[in-house]
Structure formats: structure tokens, C-alpha cells
Design a protein around this motif. Sequence first.
Motif, PDB file in Angstrom:
ATOM      1  N   PRO A   1      -5.548  -0.014  11.623  1.00 16.09           N
ATOM      2  CA  PRO A   1      -6.105   0.521  10.380  1.00 16.09           C
ATOM      3  C   PRO A   1      -5.329  -0.431   9.062  1.00 16.09           C
ATOM      4  CG  PRO A   1      -6.190   2.345  11.555  1.00 16.09           C
ATOM      5  CD  PRO A   1      -5.300   1.333  12.272  1.00 16.09           C
ATOM      6  N   VAL A   2      -5.989  -0.795   8.231  1.00 14.18           N
ATOM      7  CA  VAL A   2      -5.185  -1.277   7.195  1.00 14.18           C
ATOM      8  C   VAL A   2      -6.036  -0.723   5.847  1.00 14.18           C
ATOM      9  CG1 VAL A   2      -5.167  -3.576   5.690  1.00 14.18           C
ATOM     10  CG2 VAL A   2      -5.189  -3.764   8.209  1.00 14.18           C
ATOM     11  N   TYR A   3      -5.033  -0.444   4.894  1.00 13.36           N
ATOM     12  CA  TYR A   3      -5.352   0.321   3.732  1.00 13.36           C
ATOM     13  C   TYR A   3      -5.894  -0.834   2.471  1.00 13.36           C
ATOM     14  CZ  TYR A   3      -2.676   4.287   5.579  1.00 13.36           C
ATOM     15  OH  TYR A   3      -2.189   5.124   6.684  1.00 13.36           O
ATOM     16  N   ASP A   4      -7.233  -0.736   2.429  1.00  7.37           N
ATOM     17  CA  ASP A   4      -7.738  -1.809   1.610  1.00  7.37           C
ATOM     18  C   ASP A   4      -7.397  -1.830   0.001  1.00  7.37           C
ATOM     19  OD1 ASP A   4      -9.031   0.701   1.055  1.00  7.37           O
ATOM     20  OD2 ASP A   4     -11.005  -0.167   0.472  1.00  7.37           O
ATOM     21  N   LYS A   5      -6.912  -0.920  -0.247  1.00  5.95           N
ATOM     22  CA  LYS A   5      -6.175  -0.786  -1.612  1.00  5.95           C
ATOM     23  C   LYS A   5      -4.766  -1.247  -1.635  1.00  5.95           C
ATOM     24  CE  LYS A   5      -9.482   2.365  -3.523  1.00  5.95           C
ATOM     25  NZ  LYS A   5     -10.006   3.579  -4.200  1.00  5.95           N
TER      26      LYS A   5
ATOM     27  N   PHE B   1      -0.385  -9.753   2.028  1.00  4.30           N
ATOM     28  CA  PHE B   1       0.499  -8.611   2.210  1.00  4.30           C
ATOM     29  C   PHE B   1      -0.423  -7.264   2.077  1.00  4.30           C
ATOM     30  CE2 PHE B   1       3.121 -11.508  -0.417  1.00  4.30           C
ATOM     31  CZ  PHE B   1       4.265 -11.408   0.411  1.00  4.30           C
ATOM     32  N   PHE B   2      -0.051  -6.227   3.211  1.00  3.36           N
ATOM     33  CA  PHE B   2      -0.792  -4.955   3.206  1.00  3.36           C
ATOM     34  C   PHE B   2      -0.104  -3.978   3.732  1.00  3.36           C
ATOM     35  CE2 PHE B   2      -1.499  -7.346   7.009  1.00  3.36           C
ATOM     36  CZ  PHE B   2      -1.439  -6.580   7.800  1.00  3.36           C
ATOM     37  N   LEU B   3      -0.526  -2.627   3.624  1.00  5.66           N
ATOM     38  CA  LEU B   3       0.046  -1.485   4.384  1.00  5.66           C
ATOM     39  C   LEU B   3      -1.038  -1.342   5.532  1.00  5.66           C
ATOM     40  CD1 LEU B   3       1.396   0.629   1.499  1.00  5.66           C
ATOM     41  CD2 LEU B   3       2.531  -1.065   2.749  1.00  5.66           C
ATOM     42  N   GLY B   4      -0.535  -0.924   6.646  1.00  8.77           N
ATOM     43  CA  GLY B   4      -1.171  -0.617   7.804  1.00  8.77           C
ATOM     44  C   GLY B   4      -0.490   0.654   8.472  1.00  8.77           C
ATOM     45  N   ARG B   5      -1.292   1.108   9.562  1.00  9.72           N
ATOM     46  CA  ARG B   5      -0.749   2.102  10.211  1.00  9.72           C
ATOM     47  C   ARG B   5      -0.956   2.033  11.833  1.00  9.72           C
ATOM     48  NH1 ARG B   5      -3.793   6.234  11.541  1.00  9.72           N
ATOM     49  NH2 ARG B   5      -5.379   5.713   9.889  1.00  9.72           N
ATOM     50  N   VAL B   6      -0.080   2.300  12.608  1.00  8.28           N
ATOM     51  CA  VAL B   6      -0.260   2.449  14.243  1.00  8.28           C
ATOM     52  C   VAL B   6       0.360   3.640  14.451  1.00  8.28           C
ATOM     53  CG1 VAL B   6       0.458   1.166  16.399  1.00  8.28           C
ATOM     54  CG2 VAL B   6       0.105  -0.182  14.462  1.00  8.28           C
ATOM     55  N   ARG B   7      -0.588   4.458  14.974  1.00  5.53           N
ATOM     56  CA  ARG B   7      -0.440   5.889  15.324  1.00  5.53           C
ATOM     57  C   ARG B   7       0.241   6.665  14.040  1.00  5.53           C
ATOM     58  NH1 ARG B   7       0.197   2.799  19.525  1.00  5.53           N
ATOM     59  NH2 ARG B   7       2.316   2.451  19.396  1.00  5.53           N
ATOM     60  N   ASP B   8       1.386   7.260  14.104  1.00  8.90           N
ATOM     61  CA  ASP B   8       2.093   7.960  13.106  1.00  8.90           C
ATOM     62  C   ASP B   8       2.948   6.894  12.195  1.00  8.90           C
ATOM     63  OD1 ASP B   8       0.838  10.039  13.785  1.00  8.90           O
ATOM     64  OD2 ASP B   8       2.358  10.810  14.787  1.00  8.90           O
ATOM     65  N   GLN B   9       3.178   5.600  12.519  1.00 10.16           N
ATOM     66  CA  GLN B   9       4.074   4.582  11.989  1.00 10.16           C
ATOM     67  C   GLN B   9       3.251   3.977  10.924  1.00 10.16           C
ATOM     68  OE1 GLN B   9       7.309   4.522  12.515  1.00 10.16           O
ATOM     69  NE2 GLN B   9       7.293   5.935  13.986  1.00 10.16           N
TER      70      GLN B   9
ATOM     71  N   GLU C   1     -11.562  -6.995   7.979  1.00 11.46           N
ATOM     72  CA  GLU C   1     -11.530  -8.175   8.928  1.00 11.46           C
ATOM     73  C   GLU C   1     -10.125  -8.156   9.550  1.00 11.46           C
ATOM     74  OE1 GLU C   1     -11.226 -12.930   8.983  1.00 11.46           O
ATOM     75  OE2 GLU C   1     -11.515 -12.070   6.876  1.00 11.46           O
ATOM     76  N   LEU C   2      -9.108  -7.598   8.700  1.00 12.18           N
ATOM     77  CA  LEU C   2      -7.451  -7.516   9.148  1.00 12.18           C
ATOM     78  C   LEU C   2      -7.505  -6.314  10.313  1.00 12.18           C
ATOM     79  CD1 LEU C   2      -5.860  -7.454   5.626  1.00 12.18           C
ATOM     80  CD2 LEU C   2      -5.507  -9.173   7.694  1.00 12.18           C
ATOM     81  N   SER C   3      -8.211  -5.138   9.964  1.00  7.54           N
ATOM     82  CA  SER C   3      -8.393  -4.282  11.174  1.00  7.54           C
ATOM     83  C   SER C   3      -8.796  -4.629  12.627  1.00  7.54           C
ATOM     84  CB  SER C   3      -9.058  -2.931  10.588  1.00  7.54           C
ATOM     85  OG  SER C   3      -8.386  -2.428   9.568  1.00  7.54           O
TER      86      SER C   3
ATOM     87  N   ALA D   1     -11.682  -6.275  -1.052  1.00  4.04           N
ATOM     88  CA  ALA D   1     -10.601  -5.581  -0.500  1.00  4.04           C
ATOM     89  C   ALA D   1     -11.247  -4.802   0.812  1.00  4.04           C
ATOM     90  CB  ALA D   1     -10.017  -4.676  -1.513  1.00  4.04           C
ATOM     91  N   ARG D   2     -12.487  -4.182   0.336  1.00  8.74           N
ATOM     92  CA  ARG D   2     -13.128  -3.548   1.714  1.00  8.74           C
ATOM     93  C   ARG D   2     -13.229  -4.298   2.867  1.00  8.74           C
ATOM     94  NH1 ARG D   2     -15.630  -0.152  -0.796  1.00  8.74           N
ATOM     95  NH2 ARG D   2     -17.281  -1.508  -1.538  1.00  8.74           N
ATOM     96  N   ALA D   3     -13.911  -5.611   2.361  1.00 12.06           N
ATOM     97  CA  ALA D   3     -14.116  -6.547   3.646  1.00 12.06           C
ATOM     98  C   ALA D   3     -12.922  -7.126   4.295  1.00 12.06           C
ATOM     99  CB  ALA D   3     -15.190  -7.730   3.133  1.00 12.06           C
TER     100      ALA D   3
END
Length: 105
Positions: free
Chosen positions: A36-40, A49-57, A28-30, A22-24
Motif C-alpha cells: 500500500p502507498v499513501y496517496d496524499k 517520493f511517497f510513504l508506504g507500508r509493508v505489514r507494520d513497517q 499504480e505504485l501499489s 494522486a489516487r491513480a
Amino acid sequence: MTSSVVSLIDSIRQAPLSEGEARATSQELSHRCGFPVYDKSISIQGSLFFLGRVRDQKFLGVISREPSSKFVGETRRVDFGGTQCCLTLCPQDTATPVALRPALP
């Protein structure tokens, strides 16, 4: 060379990723997607599928070989080691969880 993300999308994986995988994968996704991508948060069910963040979104990210009509959002192509995949960034709205429920166990 096939990236680990492409290998995961192509796999028929039932078990969750280990912490190291998950960390690796999130690194790679980030790197390839530029945020940033939340590894968990990473899950593989035909697409990644993953959760990510761009600035405050915050958003749901969906990576697949081809664009998906099931998920609404900004879609763009991302190169994973010479393989082009579709990245869809789904907003935090009522349509996203409705589309996500049938895709995940």
C-alpha cells in the motif's frame, strides 16, 4: 506504453498532484510495487517520493530512473509498463529525513 509514474518522474512538475492523479498514481505504485502507498504522500521532485507500508513497517519510497546514492535502504528494480525504474525503500531512521530535506522544497 509509458506508465503515469514514469511520465511524472520525467516531467518538470511544480504543482502538486490533484486528488484524482494522486489516487491513480498510488494505485499504480501499489500494484507494481506490491504494498500500500499513501496517496496524499506523493511528491515529485526529479524522483517520485511517497510513504508506504509493508505489514507494520512504514517507510519512504523513492522511485527514480537510476539508483540514488543520497538515500539508504533496500533498492530493487520495478517495471513500469516496460520501463525499469529503481525503487529504494528507506527505513524510519535519522538518515532518511536528512537525505529528504534537500530533495523537497
